[in-house]
Structures are given as structure tokens and as C-alpha cells.
Design a protein around this motif. Structure first.
Motif, PDB file in Angstrom:
ATOM      1  N   GLU A 171      -7.872  -4.046  -2.626  1.00  0.00           N
ATOM      2  CA  GLU A 171      -7.554  -5.445  -2.293  1.00  0.00           C
ATOM      3  C   GLU A 171      -6.050  -5.707  -2.298  1.00  0.00           C
ATOM      4  OE1 GLU A 171      -9.975  -4.500  -4.244  1.00  0.00           O
ATOM      5  OE2 GLU A 171     -11.788  -5.439  -3.464  1.00  0.00           O
ATOM      6  N   THR A 172      -5.303  -4.948  -3.106  1.00  0.00           N
ATOM      7  CA  THR A 172      -3.856  -5.201  -3.180  1.00  0.00           C
ATOM      8  C   THR A 172      -3.140  -4.767  -1.904  1.00  0.00           C
ATOM      9  OG1 THR A 172      -3.447  -3.075  -4.193  1.00  0.00           O
ATOM     10  CG2 THR A 172      -3.801  -4.925  -5.687  1.00  0.00           C
ATOM     11  N   PHE A 173      -3.799  -3.897  -1.119  1.00  0.00           N
ATOM     12  CA  PHE A 173      -3.155  -3.382   0.098  1.00  0.00           C
ATOM     13  C   PHE A 173      -3.369  -4.287   1.315  1.00  0.00           C
ATOM     14  CE2 PHE A 173      -4.357   0.910  -1.907  1.00  0.00           C
ATOM     15  CZ  PHE A 173      -3.244   0.868  -2.727  1.00  0.00           C
ATOM     16  N   ILE A 174      -4.236  -5.286   1.175  1.00  0.00           N
ATOM     17  CA  ILE A 174      -4.642  -6.068   2.352  1.00  0.00           C
ATOM     18  C   ILE A 174      -3.480  -6.812   3.008  1.00  0.00           C
ATOM     19  CG2 ILE A 174      -6.125  -7.971   3.164  1.00  0.00           C
ATOM     20  CD1 ILE A 174      -7.563  -5.296   2.614  1.00  0.00           C
ATOM     21  N   ILE A 175      -2.742  -7.581   2.207  1.00  0.00           N
ATOM     22  CA  ILE A 175      -1.653  -8.385   2.788  1.00  0.00           C
ATOM     23  C   ILE A 175      -0.598  -7.493   3.460  1.00  0.00           C
ATOM     24  CG2 ILE A 175       0.202 -10.042   2.270  1.00  0.00           C
ATOM     25  CD1 ILE A 175      -2.554 -11.343   2.288  1.00  0.00           C
ATOM     26  N   PRO A 176      -0.056  -6.464   2.736  1.00  0.00           N
ATOM     27  CA  PRO A 176       0.915  -5.603   3.426  1.00  0.00           C
ATOM     28  C   PRO A 176       0.294  -4.890   4.636  1.00  0.00           C
ATOM     29  CG  PRO A 176       0.911  -5.168   1.073  1.00  0.00           C
ATOM     30  CD  PRO A 176      -0.246  -6.069   1.338  1.00  0.00           C
ATOM     31  N   GLY A 177      -0.995  -4.564   4.506  1.00  0.00           N
ATOM     32  CA  GLY A 177      -1.694  -3.899   5.620  1.00  0.00           C
ATOM     33  C   GLY A 177      -1.748  -4.796   6.846  1.00  0.00           C
ATOM     34  N   ILE A 178      -2.018  -6.078   6.622  1.00  0.00           N
ATOM     35  CA  ILE A 178      -2.020  -7.027   7.742  1.00  0.00           C
ATOM     36  C   ILE A 178      -0.613  -7.086   8.359  1.00  0.00           C
ATOM     37  CG2 ILE A 178      -2.221  -9.501   8.333  1.00  0.00           C
ATOM     38  CD1 ILE A 178      -4.551  -9.642   6.334  1.00  0.00           C
ATOM     39  N   GLY A 179       0.394  -7.003   7.493  1.00  0.00           N
ATOM     40  CA  GLY A 179       1.789  -6.995   7.961  1.00  0.00           C
ATOM     41  C   GLY A 179       2.037  -5.856   8.933  1.00  0.00           C
ATOM     42  N   VAL A 180       1.526  -4.678   8.595  1.00  0.00           N
ATOM     43  CA  VAL A 180       1.690  -3.505   9.472  1.00  0.00           C
ATOM     44  C   VAL A 180       1.019  -3.773  10.823  1.00  0.00           C
ATOM     45  CG1 VAL A 180       1.027  -1.094   9.792  1.00  0.00           C
ATOM     46  CG2 VAL A 180       1.906  -1.842   7.593  1.00  0.00           C
ATOM     47  N   ALA A 181      -0.198  -4.344  10.757  1.00  0.00           N
ATOM     48  CA  ALA A 181      -0.935  -4.616  11.998  1.00  0.00           C
ATOM     49  C   ALA A 181      -0.202  -5.644  12.861  1.00  0.00           C
ATOM     50  CB  ALA A 181      -2.333  -5.129  11.664  1.00  0.00           C
ATOM     51  N   ILE A 182       0.317  -6.700  12.201  1.00  0.00           N
ATOM     52  CA  ILE A 182       1.040  -7.735  12.949  1.00  0.00           C
ATOM     53  C   ILE A 182       2.282  -7.130  13.604  1.00  0.00           C
ATOM     54  CG2 ILE A 182       2.428  -9.847  12.709  1.00  0.00           C
ATOM     55  CD1 ILE A 182       0.391 -10.800  10.635  1.00  0.00           C
ATOM     56  N   PHE A 183       2.982  -6.280  12.854  1.00  0.00           N
ATOM     57  CA  PHE A 183       4.179  -5.660  13.408  1.00  0.00           C
ATOM     58  C   PHE A 183       3.833  -4.857  14.664  1.00  0.00           C
ATOM     59  CE2 PHE A 183       7.072  -2.069  13.869  1.00  0.00           C
ATOM     60  CZ  PHE A 183       8.291  -2.705  13.866  1.00  0.00           C
ATOM     61  N   PHE A 184       2.739  -4.133  14.585  1.00  0.00           N
ATOM     62  CA  PHE A 184       2.318  -3.304  15.723  1.00  0.00           C
ATOM     63  C   PHE A 184       2.064  -4.182  16.961  1.00  0.00           C
ATOM     64  CE2 PHE A 184      -0.697  -0.815  18.240  1.00  0.00           C
ATOM     65  CZ  PHE A 184      -0.024   0.396  18.280  1.00  0.00           C
ATOM     66  N   VAL A 185       1.346  -5.277  16.743  1.00  0.00           N
ATOM     67  CA  VAL A 185       1.048  -6.197  17.855  1.00  0.00           C
ATOM     68  C   VAL A 185       2.345  -6.802  18.391  1.00  0.00           C
ATOM     69  CG1 VAL A 185      -0.107  -8.358  18.494  1.00  0.00           C
ATOM     70  CG2 VAL A 185      -1.250  -6.730  17.005  1.00  0.00           C
ATOM     71  N   LEU A 186       3.218  -7.188  17.453  1.00  0.00           N
ATOM     72  CA  LEU A 186       4.479  -7.827  17.819  1.00  0.00           C
ATOM     73  C   LEU A 186       5.342  -6.903  18.679  1.00  0.00           C
ATOM     74  CD1 LEU A 186       5.209 -10.642  16.674  1.00  0.00           C
ATOM     75  CD2 LEU A 186       6.841  -9.509  15.212  1.00  0.00           C
ATOM     76  N   VAL A 187       5.423  -5.658  18.281  1.00  0.00           N
ATOM     77  CA  VAL A 187       6.269  -4.713  19.019  1.00  0.00           C
ATOM     78  C   VAL A 187       5.667  -4.418  20.391  1.00  0.00           C
ATOM     79  CG1 VAL A 187       7.085  -2.326  19.081  1.00  0.00           C
ATOM     80  CG2 VAL A 187       7.354  -3.668  17.024  1.00  0.00           C
ATOM     81  N   THR A 188       4.375  -4.091  20.403  1.00  0.00           N
ATOM     82  CA  THR A 188       3.790  -3.675  21.680  1.00  0.00           C
ATOM     83  C   THR A 188       3.692  -4.847  22.657  1.00  0.00           C
ATOM     84  OG1 THR A 188       1.652  -3.895  20.621  1.00  0.00           O
ATOM     85  CG2 THR A 188       2.489  -1.686  20.853  1.00  0.00           C
ATOM     86  N   PHE A 189       3.134  -5.972  22.218  1.00  0.00           N
ATOM     87  CA  PHE A 189       2.979  -7.110  23.136  1.00  0.00           C
ATOM     88  C   PHE A 189       4.309  -7.837  23.348  1.00  0.00           C
ATOM     89  CE2 PHE A 189      -1.446  -6.546  21.832  1.00  0.00           C
ATOM     90  CZ  PHE A 189      -2.094  -6.674  23.038  1.00  0.00           C
TER      91      PHE A 189
END
Lengths: 397, 294
Positions: A171-189
Motif C-alpha cells: 500500500e505504501t507504493f501506491i501513491i509514488p506508483g501512480i506518480g510513475v504512471a502519470i509521468f509516463f502518460v504526461l511524457v508520451t501524450f
């Protein structure tokens, strides 16, 4: 003025059908790909699984190790003691396969002889041979020993860091994990929107009339804000779709959502990293879009910047295995790839305070340098409609 | 009349190629100024430098007495030579957007946009996307983008480029109308006929320099060779005073040395030639331009 430009940029993208298609299809595509890949691998496994043999199949087994328990052999398996003769039977097609366990197992290899079917299926009998030996050993154990061996063990882990007990549950990894996913979307799109926006104005010859009304930096800032809004909208839509999917398909997550830790400092830090990294990639796209005459050429060149930004994904195993190692630390400070690396590290560990400052410093420097070159490339290239600007000219006064 | 544009000793090179050398001129308030020159003569470069899109190598370029900054853009309407529109935007959104960029409030921008569409006969295309318009219609919108904020100064770089004769005429009428309303207009062109129709003063660029600059009439007078168009039933032959060229519209008499038209008329009377019309011919701007740029 910036808001007028930002508004136009925002609505010009979100009003497009392609925006909604790409946003809606992105998770569907990932779902379909995951399903196909999971399904095909399970089918392949089934294909390689060797449970029961057809009536006309015959597998010969010779055991010189003394480990094999003949009682566990299924139907169709025949114990033999003449290796050469057995190999000859395989060669002639009289038997399907021949498994030979040597005397000094496991030092010497187990020999398997079978008919060739395909490259992937040439190892079909390996697993079976291994299971024969393992099951033979298990057959000598008591019922409790077998139960212990086959059941899933429960663990309770307590970690210490700098003398303090730390919670490292999933559960502690969820927020930073979402951050990684958002970054990926942000860079590609985000990168794709920015380069299209700059190239569109250049290719459609709008740029000169705009430049006569605005300063380049006003235009670029307006674009940045508008397209940031687009990507945020896209991220929100993706999150909503993810939540809806979980509800509709009744997916049970391997985490307890109520246990997710909302650590404000992690959220703020992750947001700052993502924001700065987005500015760097967006500036790069402005520069590339302005420097090259057509969208097609610009897209080709921009992929270098996008790849550099997301390439730490290929090193994720090393980064996660040793988040404070030299590779991870060096990558965290590298132009473009730094942000993704630090976000990965943020998922698994506490980044040292000093490193937060140095990586933020590196990102701020990247923002300034990329902004300088974006403006320069824009001023030099915006009105060059038929050819690209020279790399040298970027460094001339 | 005060000057709206003032350019002094402007020079600009691209690499080793000098495009403009030591160019000076001014555009006065309320006039139509034609900036003439062949393709690649440096007209666009001068305009871009004036609007600070290019930096000048040397010289002083002032608009409304100051160096151009986008803060002045609400006083200026600029139609660049390389022009385009956002193809997926609607006509009305395009006009409103550019009006807003010039500092006009949205409601006002909307009203002005509708008025302009009425003026150019495109009111039915308000909600159409730009890419669905014909090339001529798109050019009208481009003009609209430049004048929507009712600027004091209009800078039009090759404004008739790509226009059919009907739309060219419409544009020329808009220029005349804007000028009648007191607006100052500078436009560049390589089509001399357009300049002759509307310009008060002209500048002819040749090899990066001002080859001619001044009032249209004065320049024409300077290049006047004293030619006369004469219509007569009788045949007119060359003599010591003039050379004769027969054309479909009559005889063109070119004096051998500089003389007044009366001297030629006296000679015709002396030769017993009955004249039905006698018209002094001023040179066309086209001829002057060809002479200069040869």
C-alpha cells in the motif's frame, strides 16, 4: 493573454475526436494486449504440459540414480535398462521419448531423447523429467512434510532503516506508483500534443501573424499551460476509467485500499518532479517543432527526446533492486532520464534529503537550459518553412 | 502629416548575402504607401525587421516613434506574405481569438467578427471550419484577422497574392475604404498596377536599395519621356522633332530631345496633320520598374 492561448490550445485538443479515441482506447488496448498475452502464454503452457499420454504414445525411462520411485510412473511410461536400444527406438519412431537419469544425478545432466516437433516444444519433456524426480523424493516424505512443502507460507516482515521500524507494505507504493504512471502518460501524450501544436502553426503558416502579436515566450507559456491542462484531463479520465473498470469487472486488488498511505510530502515531491520533467520535455518539443520544417520530420526527431525520458523503464529491475546504487543515483541526475529514475526510486525507498535537492537542482537547470534553447530555436526556426535550422546556430549569439 | 513609420539606414544580411543595404524611408500618417520590388528584393525582410520578427544588422526602425514590441500590436494590422489559419477552427472562433490577442474583449470581438463577415459576404460561413472554405474565402478571413481590431496602421505584405480578380478588387476597395477612414496603409507588392491604383507614395527596391522613393506623380514625371498619343485619319511620319510608332490605339510620338507637348502639337499643325486627339502619355509604373531593375 497567456490564458487566451492556453484556452485555445486546451479546447483545440479536447474537442478533437482523436483525443477521446486515444484516451478511451489506451486502457482498452492495454487490457486487450494483457489478455492476449496472458491467454497465449497459458495456452502455450497447456501445450507443453505433459499429463497423460495417448494410447499410442510410449515414454521410456531409465534410472541409474536410484532416486526414481517406479510407483509414481503414470500409464504409458516404461522402465528400461538398455540405453542404446532405447535411443534406437526413438530414432525409429517406435517410442515417443526416452528419459535417462544418470548415476551421479544432479552433477551429470539428465539425457532426453525425443522426436523433434518445433523449437519451443523441443524441451517438452524436461519439466516432466524434473517432476518425476521431485515427486519420487516427495513420495518418501510424511504427509505433514508434504503439506508444509505444498502450502503457501505466511510471512510477517519487519524492516528497519536507520534504526527505525519502517512500513514497506504494498500500500505504501501506491501513491509514488501512480506518480510513475502519470509521468509516463504526461511524457508520451504531452510531448505529442506539444510537437503537433508547434508544427501545426508552422506548417499552416500561422506563426508569423502570431509572432507579430505576441512575444515567443508568451506563446510558449500559453501552450505549456493549455497542454498541461489537456494531459491532466487525460490522466483524470484514465483514473476514472480504471476505477469504473475495477467496479464493473469486480476486480479484487492485492491491496487494501483503506490502507493506502496518503503522505502529503510524497505527493508534493512527486508532483514537483513530474511538473518540472513535463516542462523539460515540452520545451524540447517546442525547440524540435520550431527547428524542423514539417510535423513528420519533427516527430521523427522528437522520439529521441521521448526515448531518453522513458528509457529508465528498461533499467527498472536494476533501479528497484538497488535504489541507492551508483547507476540509480547517476541516472537520477541525467538530463531527461533523471525524473523517471527518481520517480521509480521514490516508489521503493526514501530518497536522501541531499539527493532531493541535487535532483531538483538538476531538473531546474534542465528547465532553464531547455527553455533557453526552445526560445532560441523558435526565434530561429519559426519562419524557416522549407528547411531546418543548423545545430551551430543555436549556440551563436 | 507626422510619420508613422520611420526607417533610417537599415541593413540586413543573411550569412554572406546582403539583402538590404542602407535603406531609409518614412510612411506618413493617413497615406497609402506602396513598397515595391521584385520577388526576393527584400520587401518581406524589411517588414519583418520593422515588426521585430527579424533583428536588424544596422539602422533604426520605428513605428509610432518607437521600436516595435507586441504591445503596439493593437495599433497595427499585419497581413504577412506567408499566411495561414488554424484549419480545424471555426471561422468565428478564429476571428474572435485573434481579436482577443489584440486586447479586444470577447463580446466586442464577436460583434466585430460578425460585422466583418457581413462585409466580405461570409456571414453564412460563421460556424464553418476553416478547412471547408475555398482558398479565396480563407484569404478573406486572413485579412479579417489583420483588421478585426481596427488598427491605425495596416501592414500588408503581398496582400493580393493568390487572389482571383474579384477578390483582388474587393481587397483594393477595402484598402481604399480603410484609407478614407484615416488609416495608414503600407503594402508590398510586385504588381505595379495595384500600386498605381491606390498608392499616394511609393518606394521601389532594387538590389537592397531604394531605387526610387516619393510621390507616384513625381516619379512618373521623372521618367516621363514626353510621349504623346495622337489619333488622326492621316498618316504621321517621323521627323526632326519626334519618332513615330503606330499602334492599335493611335500614333505614339516620342520626342527626339526634351521638348514641351506644345512644340510637338505645333509641328503636327505645321505638317498639316488633322488631329482628333492629343494625349500626353505618362510612363506606367511597370515601365519605370523594368527600367530601374534592368
Amino acid at each position: 493573454m497567456i490564458w487566451i492561448i492556453a484556452k485555445r490550445e486546451y479546447f483545440s485538443v479536447v474537442k478533437k475526436k482523436s483525443f477521446w479515441l486515444s484516451t478511451l482506447l489506451f486502457p482498452i488496448m492495454i487490457g486487450v494486449i494483457s489478455f492476449i498475452s496472458g491467454y497465449s502464454s497459458s495456452q502455450a503452457e497447456k501445450l507443453f504440459e505433459l499429463k497423460e499420454l495417448d494410447n499410442n504414445q510410449q515414454i521410456l525411462v531409465q534410472d541409474n540414480s536410484g532416486i526414481l520411485n517406479p510407483e509414481i510412473l503414470p500409464q504409458g511410461f516404461i522402465l528400461v535398462d538398455d540405453k542404446e536400444n532405447s535411443i534406437e527406438k526413438i530414432r525409429n519412431g517406435e517410442s515417443t521419448a526416452f528419459i535417462y537419469f544418470p548415476k551421479d544425478l544432479p552433477e551429470s545432466p539428465t539425457e532426453i531423447y525425443s522426436e523433434y516437433i518445433s523449437p519451443l516444444r523441443s524441451d517438452s519433456y524436461n519439466m516432466f523429467a524434473e517432476n518425476l524426480i521431485k515427486n519420487s523424493i516427495i513420495s518418501t516424505l510424511s504427509e505433514k512434510q508434504v503439506q508444509t512443502l505444498s502450502s503457501q507460507m505466511q510471512f510477517q516482515v519487519t524492516n528497519f532503516q536507520d534504526g527505525e521500524m519502517v512500513d514497506k507494505s504494498l500500500e505504501t507504493f501506491i501513491i509514488p506508483g501512480i506518480g510513475v504512471a502519470i509521468f509516463f502518460v504526461l511524457v508520451t501524450f504531452g510531448a505529442s500534443y506539444m510537437i503537433s501544436s508547434v508544427s501545426e502553426e508552422k506548417e499552416s503558416r500561422m506563426i508569423e501573424i502570431i509572432l507579430s502579436s505576441l512575444r515567443p515566450r508568451t506563446l510558449i507559456l500559453g501552450k505549456l499551460l493549455g497542454l498541461l491542462g489537456v494531459v491532466i484531463t487525460q490522466v483524470i479520465l484514465l483514473i476514472i476509467m480504471a476505477i469504473l473498470s475495477l467496479q464493473i469487472f469486480n476486480v479484487v486488488l492485492p491491496i487494501n485500499i483503506s490502507q493506502i498511505q496518503i503522505d502529503l510530502s510524497t505527493i508534493i515531491l512527486t508532483t514537483i518532479y513530474i511538473f518540472l520533467a513535463f516542462i523539460v520535455i515540452a520545451n524540447s518539443m517546442v525547440g524540435v517543432g520550431a527547428a524542423l520544417p514539417t510535423l513528420k520530420e519533427a516527430q521523427g526527431f522528437s522520439s529521441i527526446f521521448i526515448m531518453l525520458s522513458i528509457f529508465p523503464i528498461y533499467l527498472v529491475t536494476f533501479i528497484l533492486a538497488d535504489p541507492d546504487g551508483t547507476l540509480a543515483v547517476v541516472l537520477s541526475h541525467m538530463p531527461l532520464s533523471g525524473a523517471f529514475t527518481i520517480l521509480f526510486r521514490n516508489v521503493v525507498g526514501n530518497i536522501k534529503t541531499i539527493e532531493i535537492f541535487t535532483t531538483l537542482g538538476s531538473l531546474i537547470l534542465q528547465v532553464l537550459v531547455s527553455y533557453y534553447f526552445a526560445i532560441k530555436a523558435f526565434e530561429l526556426g519559426a519562419l524557416k518553412f522549407n528547411d531546418s535550422i543548423s545545430f551551430k546556430s543555436l549556440f551563436q549569439r | 502629416m507626422s510619420s508613422i513609420i520611420n526607417i533610417k539606414n537599415f541593413s540586413k544580411s543573411f550569412g554572406n548575402k546582403t539583402v538590404i543595404k542602407d535603406l531609409s524611408f518614412e510612411v506618413k500618417e493617413g497615406e497609402v504607401f506602396a513598397f515595391l520590388g521584385a520577388n526576393g528584393s527584400g520587401k518581406t525582410t524589411t517588414i519583418r525587421a520593422l515588426l521585430n520578427i527579424y533583428t536588424s544588422d544596422n539602422g533604426e526602425l520605428k513605428i509610432f516613434g518607437e521600436d516595435y514590441t507586441p504591445d503596439l500590436s493593437n495599433k497595427i494590422g499585419y497581413l504577412p506574405e506567408e499566411r495561414g489559419l488554424y484549419l480545424n477552427m471555426t471561422v468565428i472562433d478564429t476571428l474572435v481569438y485573434f481579436a482577443q490577442l489584440k486586447g479586444i474583449k470577447k463580446e466586442d470581438a464577436l460583434e466585430r467578427s460578425k460585422d466583418f463577415l457581413k462585409l466580405v459576404g461570409l456571414e453564412s460561413k460563421e460556424k464553418s471550419v476553416i478547412k471547408s472554405l475555398s482558398s479565396g474565402q480563407q484569404q478573406k478571413i486572413q485579412l479579417g484577422v489583420s483588421i478585426i481590431h481596427d488598427p491605425k496602421l495596416l501592414i500588408l505584405d503581398e496582400p493580393t497574392k493568390g487572389l482571383d480578380p474579384v477578390n483582388r478588387n474587393l481587397l483594393m476597395n477595402i484598402i481604399k475604404e480603410k484609407n478614407r477612414l484615416g488609416k495608414t496603409i503600407i503594402f508590398s507588392t510586385h504588381i505595379m498596377e495595384e500600386a498605381e491604383k491606390v498608392a499616394d507614395r511609393v518606394l521601389i527596391l532594387s538590389q537592397g536599395r531604394a531605387a526610387e522613393y516619393g510621390k507616384l506623380g513625381e516619379i512618373k514625371e521623372k521618367y516621363n519621356e514626353g510621349k504623346i498619343l495622337v489619333r488622326s485619319e492621316q498618316k504621321i511620319d517621323s521627323n526632326d522633332v519626334y519618332l513615330v510608332k503606330e499602334t492599335s490605339s493611335g500614333y505614339i510620338l516620342k520626342p527626339k530631345k526634351k521638348v514641351k507637348p506644345e512644340t510637338i502639337l505645333k509641328q503636327l499643325v505645321k505638317d498639316n496633320i488633322k488631329v482628333s486627339s492629343f494625349t500626353p502619355l505618362l510612363p506606367k509604373l511597370d515601365d519605370i520598374f523594368i527600367k530601374i531593375t534592368k
